[in-house]
Write a protein that holds these residues in place. Sequence first.
Motif, mmCIF file in Angstrom:
data_model
loop_
_atom_site.group_PDB
_atom_site.id
_atom_site.type_symbol
_atom_site.label_atom_id
_atom_site.label_comp_id
_atom_site.label_asym_id
_atom_site.label_seq_id
_atom_site.Cartn_x
_atom_site.Cartn_y
_atom_site.Cartn_z
ATOM 1 N N ASP A 221 81.312 -4.639 28.656
ATOM 2 C CA ASP A 221 80.055 -5.314 28.323
ATOM 3 C C ASP A 221 79.687 -6.343 29.389
ATOM 4 O O ASP A 221 78.524 -6.440 29.802
ATOM 5 C CB ASP A 221 80.164 -6.005 26.961
ATOM 6 N N TYR A 225 76.277 -6.457 31.553
ATOM 7 C CA TYR A 225 75.357 -7.597 31.618
ATOM 8 C C TYR A 225 75.165 -8.047 33.069
ATOM 9 O O TYR A 225 74.053 -8.406 33.481
ATOM 10 C CB TYR A 225 75.886 -8.775 30.797
ATOM 11 N N ARG A 228 72.866 -5.749 34.956
ATOM 12 C CA ARG A 228 71.474 -6.031 34.597
ATOM 13 C C ARG A 228 70.960 -7.257 35.347
ATOM 14 O O ARG A 228 69.825 -7.273 35.845
ATOM 15 C CB ARG A 228 71.371 -6.257 33.087
ATOM 16 N N THR A 330 69.689 -18.436 31.898
ATOM 17 C CA THR A 330 70.645 -17.323 31.882
ATOM 18 C C THR A 330 71.616 -17.443 33.052
ATOM 19 O O THR A 330 72.828 -17.238 32.903
ATOM 20 C CB THR A 330 69.899 -15.977 31.961
ATOM 21 N N SER A 374 78.786 -13.791 24.573
ATOM 22 C CA SER A 374 77.940 -13.389 23.441
ATOM 23 C C SER A 374 76.474 -13.703 23.724
ATOM 24 O O SER A 374 75.578 -12.903 23.421
ATOM 25 C CB SER A 374 78.388 -14.108 22.164
ATOM 26 N N LYS A 377 74.415 -11.255 26.083
ATOM 27 C CA LYS A 377 74.018 -9.930 25.592
ATOM 28 C C LYS A 377 72.503 -9.773 25.571
ATOM 29 O O LYS A 377 71.963 -8.738 25.995
ATOM 30 C CB LYS A 377 74.593 -9.701 24.193
ATOM 31 N N ASP A 378 71.806 -10.795 25.095
ATOM 32 C CA ASP A 378 70.347 -10.715 24.980
ATOM 33 C C ASP A 378 69.639 -11.751 25.847
ATOM 34 O O ASP A 378 68.441 -12.007 25.659
ATOM 35 C CB ASP A 378 69.928 -10.906 23.517
ATOM 36 N N ALA A 379 70.354 -12.349 26.788
ATOM 37 C CA ALA A 379 69.746 -13.390 27.622
ATOM 38 C C ALA A 379 68.745 -12.780 28.600
ATOM 39 O O ALA A 379 69.019 -11.745 29.212
ATOM 40 C CB ALA A 379 70.833 -14.139 28.391
ATOM 41 N N PRO A 380 67.564 -13.394 28.759
ATOM 42 C CA PRO A 380 66.535 -12.834 29.646
ATOM 43 C C PRO A 380 66.913 -12.942 31.118
ATOM 44 O O PRO A 380 67.510 -13.933 31.549
ATOM 45 C CB PRO A 380 65.309 -13.692 29.336
#
Length: 382
Positions: A221, A225, A228, A330, A374, A377-380
């Motif tokens: 994971d 990340y 990305r 981020t 954690s 995971k969804d941080a811009p």
Amino acid sequence: MSDQALSIDLDQAQRVVDKHFPHEHRSTVAALIALQDTGYSHTSDIKTYVVDLLKSGSTSAPTTSCFLTIARPTPSVTPYHQSSLPLVAKLLSLIRTNTAIPIRESTLDTSLSLIPFHYLLSPLSPFTSSSIVSLPAARASGQLSDKAQLSIDLLLGAFLGQLHNGVQNDWYGRPTLEDTQTPPSDMGYSWQETFTGCLDELLAHVESDEAAYGMSLPYTDIRQYLSRAIGSFLFDDVEVPSLIWFTGSEDDIYITLPSSSQVKESAEPGTIAAILPNVGHALWGDPLLEAFMMGDTSRVAEGNGPSKAFMEGYVAGGGGPVLVFPRQKTKRIWYSVFLALVVLTKYGPIREGEELWVKEKRKWARETLDVCISALKDAPCY
């Protein structure tokens, strides 16, 4: 690492003092106090003492002191680099000549003729070990007024702004003792490539021996990340390589407290007595990487950065905008992951008989990794 204990005694300190201070200032070492180095900058190869001094023949209490930093001639091999004392001295010289940060010119001795360590000796200071305290201890003592704490935040921010604006380089990565305009093979002209390379090395090191570190991370994971973030050029907004203290924190700042006769409400801020020479983890990079930019450690996964007063001082000192957009928050979370990995690997696998503060630092690193990963995971990244 050498098996020789990193310490000196009063006689050895006296020999150093006798050599470096002029005859008219001849002093006797009255006390040798090792400063507790429990911040992120701690290394097992460097130690700083406060040396309390008496004028020879005097029967009164000591009124002056100096700082004596000793270091092993060859730093230990660690997953993240730590600089030798000669390189530390070079970095301190760059800071002193390019900023107004109050770092006094110290004497470097690598001869090993007096003590079996390299050492850095400061000029005399008009205070003793009993009248200074680390900034976290001063805050916890309740002796600093709100006004004093605000002033200190402004001042520390200004220092960091001066550092990042005044001490810059042509390439990113770890500093070198030799002056060179081209980076070493493992450094480069891209901050994104340099930083992610360092991050991946630390991650791989922990992954290869995670049982010894007492934790398991979601490596797949994390790398997803990170891919990305790289694809969004998250770390590629750094224009100029600045000197980053990186692991520097309030634990490295010592101040003199207001006297007990002063009323707390009217007391002026404590004067900064010393900034310890704990720049062994410094590198050329992104100002946002500074541990000072992490802000409140209890909210590290939010990436919001330090106090408003600190940032006001930072901008006034010449620092640029570092936490304006969501993607920069981020990035700050990624830098907290990096700091936690450095702390975790610096202390190595769990050992029996560890001091409590070492256990606390390792605990902080684990908890920081958990909450930050954690959050990523969804941080811009845009």
